[in-house]
Design a protein around this motif. Structure first.
Motif, PDB file in Angstrom:
ATOM      1  N   UNK A  24     -59.093  43.469  58.265  1.00 31.30           N
ATOM      2  CA  UNK A  24     -58.359  42.622  59.194  1.00 31.30           C
ATOM      3  C   UNK A  24     -58.078  41.306  58.476  1.00 31.30           C
ATOM      4  N   UNK A  25     -56.835  40.873  58.572  1.00 33.10           N
ATOM      5  CA  UNK A  25     -56.466  39.597  57.951  1.00 33.10           C
ATOM      6  C   UNK A  25     -55.580  38.822  58.908  1.00 33.10           C
ATOM      7  N   UNK A  63     -47.916  32.841  61.040  1.00 35.95           N
ATOM      8  CA  UNK A  63     -49.142  33.520  61.478  1.00 35.95           C
ATOM      9  C   UNK A  63     -48.873  35.005  61.670  1.00 35.95           C
ATOM     10  N   UNK A  64     -49.804  35.809  61.159  1.00 31.59           N
ATOM     11  CA  UNK A  64     -49.691  37.248  61.356  1.00 31.59           C
ATOM     12  C   UNK A  64     -51.069  37.891  61.255  1.00 31.59           C
ATOM     13  N   UNK A  65     -51.203  38.970  61.974  1.00 27.31           N
ATOM     14  CA  UNK A  65     -52.429  39.748  61.972  1.00 27.31           C
ATOM     15  C   UNK A  65     -52.116  41.079  61.311  1.00 27.31           C
ATOM     16  N   UNK A  66     -52.797  41.355  60.217  1.00 20.62           N
ATOM     17  CA  UNK A  66     -52.604  42.611  59.507  1.00 20.62           C
ATOM     18  C   UNK A  66     -53.878  43.433  59.638  1.00 20.62           C
ATOM     19  N   UNK A  67     -53.716  44.660  60.100  1.00 21.47           N
ATOM     20  CA  UNK A  67     -54.836  45.590  60.257  1.00 21.47           C
ATOM     21  C   UNK A  67     -54.565  46.777  59.350  1.00 21.47           C
ATOM     22  N   UNK A  68     -55.561  47.148  58.568  1.00 18.83           N
ATOM     23  CA  UNK A  68     -55.420  48.245  57.611  1.00 18.83           C
ATOM     24  C   UNK A  68     -56.660  49.130  57.712  1.00 18.83           C
ATOM     25  N   UNK A  69     -56.437  50.433  57.827  1.00 20.64           N
ATOM     26  CA  UNK A  69     -57.553  51.384  57.881  1.00 20.64           C
ATOM     27  C   UNK A  69     -57.432  52.310  56.684  1.00 20.64           C
ATOM     28  N   UNK A 109     -58.540  39.589  53.094  1.00 24.60           N
ATOM     29  CA  UNK A 109     -58.894  40.373  54.283  1.00 24.60           C
ATOM     30  C   UNK A 109     -60.395  40.405  54.544  1.00 24.60           C
ATOM     31  N   UNK A 110     -60.742  40.461  55.832  1.00 27.64           N
ATOM     32  CA  UNK A 110     -62.127  40.684  56.229  1.00 27.64           C
ATOM     33  C   UNK A 110     -62.348  42.193  56.192  1.00 27.64           C
ATOM     34  N   UNK A 111     -63.285  42.627  55.379  1.00 30.59           N
ATOM     35  CA  UNK A 111     -63.541  44.056  55.194  1.00 30.59           C
ATOM     36  C   UNK A 111     -64.709  44.472  56.077  1.00 30.59           C
ATOM     37  N   UNK A 112     -64.495  45.543  56.816  1.00 33.69           N
ATOM     38  CA  UNK A 112     -65.523  46.055  57.705  1.00 33.69           C
ATOM     39  C   UNK A 112     -65.846  47.480  57.270  1.00 33.69           C
ATOM     40  N   UNK A 113     -66.997  47.676  56.630  1.00 37.06           N
ATOM     41  CA  UNK A 113     -67.389  49.040  56.278  1.00 37.06           C
ATOM     42  C   UNK A 113     -67.641  49.833  57.561  1.00 37.06           C
TER      43      UNK A 113
END
Length: 170
Positions: A85-86, A72-78, A94-98
């Protein structure tokens, strides 16, 4: 996605000592049953289950359970205009947040258990949360849905990256 377009990247894993104690204690019970019944050819209890059942439980709980928690891991990318967020293995992509859908955002300190019921992917009256450990993060407020909290070990950097990404065009 090129490396120069990434403003922030963070990969987190579960690091809580108490969590790993629980996971390894549970796994060790199945290891003990496997060794007792299969390796030493004895029974683990007064009314032991079949050898096939012991092997299946050993593979699933003695090996699979700890490997599952470790993976399990949480990856955050900006990136400019977008936050991703994945939470692996629950999100295959990944869940993409505009960021144009984000009305406001704030760096916060929260109480994971009291506010969200713990760590992981959590839902509460306060909205949704993705967090792995710690008690800091950035909370996003949207125009058309409940808030989203993204836990981070580097909340100040995440906040600043979101600020920059909102100002940039994709």
């Amino acid at each position: 996605m090129t490396e120069q377009n990434i403003l922030f990247r963070e990969r987190q894993r579960f690091t809580q000592f108490w969590l790993w104690v629980v996971v390894l204690v549970v796994a060790s019970i199945f290891w003990a049953g496997f060794v007792s019944q299969i390796v030493l050819d004895g029974g683990f209890a007064n009314n032991p289950i079949s050898d096939v059942q012991v092997i299946v439980l050993f593979i699933v709980m003695g090996i699979g359970f700890p490997v599952f928690f470790y993976s399990m891991r949480l990856t955050t990318l900006v990136q400019p205009g977008e936050l991703q967020v994945r939470f692996w293995p629950f999100h295959l992509s990944p869940k993409r947040i505009p960021l144009h859908t984000v009305r406001d955002y704030a760096r916060i300190t929260y109480h994971p258990i009291r506010d969200y019921g713990g760590w992981g992917i959590r839902w509460s009256l306060r909205g949704k949360a993705y967090n792995m450990s710690g008690n800091e993060g950035v909370q996003l407020h949207f125009y058309n849905r409940k808030p989203l909290l993204i836990g981070s070990q580097n909340a100040d950097e995440l906040f600043e990256a979101i600020r920059q990404a909102k100002e940039m065009k994709r």
